[in-house]
Design an enzyme around this catalytic site. Sequence first.
Site, PDB file in Angstrom:
ATOM      1  N   LYS A  70       3.780   6.395   3.281  1.00  0.00           N
ATOM      2  CA  LYS A  70       3.996   5.872   4.636  1.00  0.00           C
ATOM      3  C   LYS A  70       5.276   5.028   4.681  1.00  0.00           C
ATOM      4  O   LYS A  70       6.058   5.121   5.615  1.00  0.00           O
ATOM      5  CB  LYS A  70       2.801   5.003   5.075  1.00  0.00           C
ATOM      6  CG  LYS A  70       1.530   5.789   5.294  1.00  0.00           C
ATOM      7  CD  LYS A  70       0.408   4.946   5.871  1.00  0.00           C
ATOM      8  CE  LYS A  70      -0.152   3.924   4.906  1.00  0.00           C
ATOM      9  NZ  LYS A  70      -0.785   4.454   3.706  1.00  0.00           N
ATOM     10  N   MET A 116     -11.126  -8.203   8.812  1.00  0.00           N
ATOM     11  CA  MET A 116     -11.172  -9.182   7.721  1.00  0.00           C
ATOM     12  C   MET A 116     -11.836 -10.509   8.077  1.00  0.00           C
ATOM     13  O   MET A 116     -11.744 -11.473   7.307  1.00  0.00           O
ATOM     14  CB  MET A 116      -9.794  -9.418   7.112  1.00  0.00           C
ATOM     15  CG  MET A 116      -8.660  -9.637   8.096  1.00  0.00           C
ATOM     16  SD  MET A 116      -8.198 -11.318   8.405  1.00  0.00           S
ATOM     17  CE  MET A 116      -9.052 -11.837   9.814  1.00  0.00           C
TER      18      MET A 116
HETATM   19  S1  SF4 Z   1       3.279  -1.998   2.728  1.00  0.00           S
HETATM   20 FE1  SF4 Z   1       1.553  -0.597   2.496  1.00  0.00          FE
HETATM   21  S2  SF4 Z   1       2.097   1.155   3.765  1.00  0.00           S
HETATM   22 FE2  SF4 Z   1       3.992   0.029   3.406  1.00  0.00          FE
HETATM   23  S3  SF4 Z   1       4.906   0.976   1.588  1.00  0.00           S
HETATM   24 FE3  SF4 Z   1       3.652  -0.745   0.883  1.00  0.00          FE
HETATM   25  S4  SF4 Z   1       1.669   0.160   0.392  1.00  0.00           S
HETATM   26 FE4  SF4 Z   1       2.768   1.627   1.675  1.00  0.00          FE
END
Ligand code: SF4
Length: 813
Positions: free
Chosen positions: A95, A181
């Site tokens: 992502k 949360m």
């Molecule tokens: S903050 Fe979360 S979504 Fe973004 S690169 Fe890091 S692990 Fe991946």
Amino acid sequence: MSQSMQTLSHDRRQLLKASALAAAGSLVTGGSLPVVQADQAVDDLPTGEGMSWNKAPCRFCGTGCHVQVGVEDGRVVAVAGDKAADVNKGLLCVKGYHVGGILYGKDRLTEPLLRQEDGSLKPIEWDEAIKIIAKRIFDSPETFAFYGSGQWTIPEGYAAQKFMKGGLSNNHIDPNARLCMASAVTGFLGTYGVDEPAGCYQDLDECDVLITWGNNPAEMHPVLFSRVTDRRSRGENVRIIDIGTRRTRTTDAANDYLEMDSHGDVPIALGIMHLLIENGTYDKSFVEKHCNFRAHPESGKTLFGEAISEDEFRKRIAEYTPERVSELSGLSVEQIRMLGDLFGDDDVKITSLWCMGMNQHTMGTAINTLVHGVHLLSGHFGKPGDSPTSLTGQPSACGTVREVGTLAHALPGGRIVANPEHRQQCEGFWNIPEGRINATPGYHTVKMFDQFTIPTDEGGDITTMFVQVTNPGQTLPNLNKLFNDKKNLADKFLIVSDVYPTPTTELADLILPAAMWVEKNGIYGNSERRTQQWFKMVDPPGDARDDTWMTIAIAHKLFEMGHEGMKDKDGEFIFAVKDESGEEVPIWEFDRYYDTNVDKHLFEEYRQFTTMKHKNLAPYDEYVKARGLRWPVVEQEDGSWRETKFRFSGFDDPFVAEGEEFDFYHSSTKDGRAQIWFHDYEPPPEMPDDEYPMWLCTGRVLEHWHTGSMTRRLAPLNRAMPTGYVEMNMEDAKAANIRQGEKVIVESRRGSCELPVWIDGRGRPPRGTIFVPFFDETKLINNVTLDEHCPISKQPDYKKCAARVKKLSEAES
Ligand code: SF4
């Protein structure tokens, strides 16, 4: 099911690098793009005429990875992992490598839209939109509610908080973080008297054993999980124990998979404590010096409970024998004894990790305090690698929700509205008249939407709601009750600020186009208490504007209309910002908003609130230089600012008294001690039966971030995970004559959802359990879930309800 769903490797580094390669052909503008591999250094980012790079935290999860953002000709054209960032050391997940593309979906909202009587949407000017909102609030300020987000930046949340509690004397403000949360917050408060983890991500680098409690970090926090799997690939021996209700990619990497029944985590934690006491392997010295015992009073459940003696604790915990725990949890007696022995061993360092599995739970506060209790009782606490640690799903659930206190009962810096001293302090910081802050907590999320969707003449006393940076039309539980009913209520008015159309904008009466991520200045706070700043790098499209500006513009319109709450004690606008010559900058006019750095002004004001609970923040400019700093951040004699990695531990925490090994200096018992809780097991609110024989669990997937409103606009991610689905066990599918990929109806007593079946796919549920992710806005599984919630945290349980799976032919007949 798509081939790509089945074949994605679970090896983290390979996946992360493959993601970078995938990004090369996809990201951002459709042209060719410079994409940087994880193993390239920040200082060899490609440069060229007109190309600039700047840092920002990733827009997505609470891990808080830093990216370098490449901008050319006013557009984000590339993204690289930031090797200077301690959180991710240059790595990003699939992502993160695509995060730049979220700005450029074809259907960005670019102008305010007002719903007409025939249901159509008409573009209107911002001035008109602000007037409409201000008039509704002016006419009925007490029936207005503000629903925000753990994706709000710290200044956005702080502005909303001040507007509501300091301006309107209205506490009906709550965030979507209530849904992910809130139980972690009450768990920390109940145990240590103050919120947020004592440890940090370094625990993952130093633990000998990682226990994931109903948690799937391989998909949900992949960069963090890769810190552990990378250690293994370097030859280190890290044991992973996955306690879960279904096999996941985390299970694939685990040494031990302990499959529990739904709700089984509570008896497991009780069983571990039982064995520590029975075997005499608890840490007597740590407990004697640093802990008290606690339980709920007979009169009912409360956050801080009442003291019980160690003898009373021993008596109660004696009931949770391995045999009884085995019956309640589904684990074998041997597995429970293995966990007991492990926590009884002083020579290993154990880190417990959890997220929504333990939080979205009708016993959410209980299981959070119990896992803290297991660590405290065993003395596996306060050393690097030896720690209980909760993760957050959103990028600023900690910074904006927990620290700024954008919850219905809270005030900034760990204060609460019910405490007169706290109210007085806030009124002082805000220079507003004494008594303006309302002492009664507002509605928590579930109650707020309930009151909004109940007709006004039947007692539904929320009539206007402003939703910023979130998508409750997809994420609320039991949507038919809490959201969908709004469509029949002509006198209720829903205002939604967002970047793309969503199921929430479908029912909105007024839609406001928002700037996102690097289209505005921002500050986030991640899961390890790290505050992270970035600057605006590109302009938002069309007439999209900053959410902070929207709040200030509405406040100023109310000020012009003569609303007393928008004035401070001196009669000045509550958000007044002066320039160096003492002239007020008209930040409520959008073309003047960036004449000054509004984020900096708001942050410096907010910073004053943070010392009471020792969550001290450094000046804004320190965050400009850093890749985030973990609070408490304390000024040193030489004028530098030092962050804190391990709270309550004498070797690192500056607020622990000289010579003390540990000090829980916000103890609810005011004696420097943490609380070890006892809770009796209680069954789930709804159990499978003859009519609805399956457990339904919902959750997330690697490729999509939460409701998918951003990641579903990214072609590579959407190709990799194109549709919502229901995971089924092979034997259950065979028994029901259901084939792979066949469409079925998943239904409960509350609603239904049509989905394709994925049999023993990426996640493998046991017989009697199904799993459905919630990212797909065309398949709203929250029509099926229930809105029962933890009585203390008010967080709903999305992880278990009774459901059934019907073939389409059966459903149609
Ligand atoms: S903050 Fe979360 S979504 Fe973004 S690169 Fe890091 S692990 Fe991946």
